[in-house]
Design a protein around this motif. Structure first.
Motif: not given
Length: 560
Positions: A323-327
């Motif tokens: 899960v990558l916390p970026l748009d």
């Protein structure tokens, strides 16, 4: 003239400071102090819609069009409950609504007081935050309320947008006014951040990306973003990655694959291992296609990276590893320069298969009789470029996604919870603040359910409503199972003989009608004529049984 209540003056002043200047009010007495102040200060664009259910969906569409928070204001009691469907939709669509509900003081809760229910945390499952403000106006109570209001308005737009709920208990008198300006308030700022992954993390992801031979990118529902489209195109061209998207992703690069359900059906006769990804990357909202989910659950990738500013652990395909916390845009900006060029053989495999199924589709539509499928293909040829298309749920969105997308149109739809209950109200709210044409395509049940969407004075001349009237919920004739039940016609299809003409006339809309292919062409020509300067409703009648037979025959043709 504004309310004499200091905590209401403070609330409204903070809304103004935070730029929440578009308000949708439903009439009532308990919310009078809020309404008086919002209208009386002259700083807000206030709209009034009586039906709270419709008002909340209207606000959702308005927020989507403006790309900023919109506030809702209603009285106490069941008025608040009527907001719930749209708040749930906004939560899952990630739309920032600021929900202001007037309430009785807590000492009257459960005391047989009129128009009084348990409102505290009433939307707790569908809002980012929820609070009941203090009733009093001491310095400490006003300080506390201001701090909380600041936080809630910041939270609505920070990271992943979401609704917030501010419940406002109010004592009588409710309608005392004074001729004073709003008080000055201290806003608490929360700057927006451009997040980046550490160089070490990007290097690790790039190594995994480079090792994968078959990369599949799923672009879910999102608002139009030309910059992101260019980034995706660059990555796909460089690495041979496949981009799958539906119309609701608002991506138009012809190298991307969009005929998802037809593709999935076409893969049934293929070696699925050739299409199974090694690496899956997903972002955006939900996909409509059920068959895509089934395909990826049965043909799991070794890795699945999901991009989410809110760190949502969406394991839709049962293979989530990162899960990558970026748009998506920030992620691609970091990733693309670090990955190696690759063969495009995997991409060509998907593109050739899509070309094959699209040829079957086009030939089938050209040869088929007058049914919903043929009608939707006619509609998409008339929709003007640079216009907005709002897709109703159940069968309309599925037919629209089967057909080729209109050129340079922008797509919206309530696919957060996928209900039929507010699609028209949402489209009306969206169209009310745009200059381009807005086409909303609905089934008959969805239209009748939400016909109160037309009960307001904000119906703009750029609105084009197309109702596909097949005398019931034809979706239940398309899916497997219900049509074999003795309960089918009455309790699934919900067979009826109603027509929309009387509703159109009651609300002052132009009305057009079509019952065959020639009439549909004539009506669409009139619907989109340059001299058509008023909102129009076009009702197209089709046969539900023929629709179901044709729909199934199309997929059978692709399968063969």
């Amino acid at each position: 003239m504004i309310s004499t209540k200091k905590h209401i003056q403070q609330l409204v002043s903070l809304l103004n400071e935070k730029g929440v200047n578009d308000i949708v009010i439903s009439p009532g007495s308990r919310n009078g102090p809020i309404t008086h102040t919002l209208v009386g200060c002259g700083l807000f664009n206030c709209r009034n819609i009586v039906d709270e259910r419709s008002a909340a969906y209207f606000a959702l569409g308005l927020s989507q069009a403006l790309q900023k928070p919109v506030a809702l204001v209603c009285s106490s009691g069941t008025a608040t409950l009527n907001y719930a469907p749209a708040i749930a939709e906004a939560f899952y669509l990630q739309v920032p609504l600021v929900v202001l509900t007037a309430d009785r003081p807590d000492y009257w809760i459960d005391q047989a007081e009129s128009q009084c229910i348990r409102q505290e945390n009433i939307y707790q499952n569908f809002t980012r935050k929820s609070i009941s403000l203090p009733l009093g106006e001491s310095d400490n109570e006003l300080w506390y309320a201001a701090r909380e209001i600041n936080e809630y308005l910041n939270v609505a737009i920070q990271g992943t947008p979401a609704p917030v709920h501010i419940n406002v208990p109010l004592e009588e008198p409710l309608h005392d006014l004074e001729d004073e300006p709003l008080p000055s308030v201290k806003p608490i700022e929360l700057p927006l951040m451009n997040l980046r992954l550490a160089d070490q993390a990007i290097e690790k992801l790039a190594n995994s990306f480079n090792q994968a031979k078959k990369i599949l990118i799923l672009a879910g529902q999102q608002t139009p973003n030309p910059g992101l489209e260019n980034q995706l195109s660059e990555l796909a061209k460089k690495t041979g990655a496949v981009v799958l998207k539906e119309h609701l992703a608002n991506l138009n690069d012809p190298a991307f694959c969009s005929s998802i359900d037809l593709l999935m059906t076409g893969l049934l006769n293929e070696n699925t291992a050739d299409f199974q990804p090694d690496l899956l990357i997903s972002f955006g909202g939900q996909f409509v296609s059920k068959s895509l989910k089934q395909f990826l659950r049965n043909n799991k990738p070794q890795e699945h990276w999901h991009l989410s500013l809110n760190t949502d652990h969406f394991d839709t395909y049962q293979s989530l590893t990162q899960v990558l916390p970026l748009d998506a845009s920030d992620f691609l900006e970091q990733l693309t320069p670090t990955v190696s060029e690759k063969s495009n053989s995997y991409q060509l495999r998907w593109q050739e298969k899509e070309k094959q199924v699209n040829q079957i589709r086009d030939q089938f539509i050209n040869q088929t009789d007058y049914t919903d499928l043929r009608v939707f293909d006619q509609i998409r040829q008339f929709i003007p470029p640079n216009s907005y298309v709002h897709l109703g749920n159940s069968s309309p969105v599925r037919y629209a996604l089967i057909c080729q997308a209109p050129t340079d149109a922008f797509f919206f739809g309530n696919r957060g919870t996928s209900g039929i209950d507010g699609s028209l109200s949402t489209a009306v709210g969206f169209a009310s603040t745009t200059n381009q044409l807005n086409t909303v395509i609905l089934g008959d049940l969805s239209f009748f359910y939400d016909s109160n969407a037309l009960w307001n004075k904000y119906i703009s001349n750029n609105l084009r409503i197309i109702v596909i009237n097949n005398r019931g919920g034809n979706i239940f004739g398309l899916i497997k199972g219900p049509d074999h039940s003795p309960a089918f016609k009455e309790h699934f299809l919900t067979e009826h003989s109603f027509e929309a003409k009387g509703i159109a006339q009651a609300f002052g809309l132009n009305y057009l009608r079509a019952e065959n292919e020639i009439e549909v062409t004539q009506a669409l020509t009139e619907l989109y004529a340059p001299n058509q300067q008023q909102a129009v409703l076009l009702e197209i009648f089709t046969d539900s049984e023929k629709n179901s037979q044709t729909f199934r025959a199309l997929f059978q043709a692709v399968k063969q």
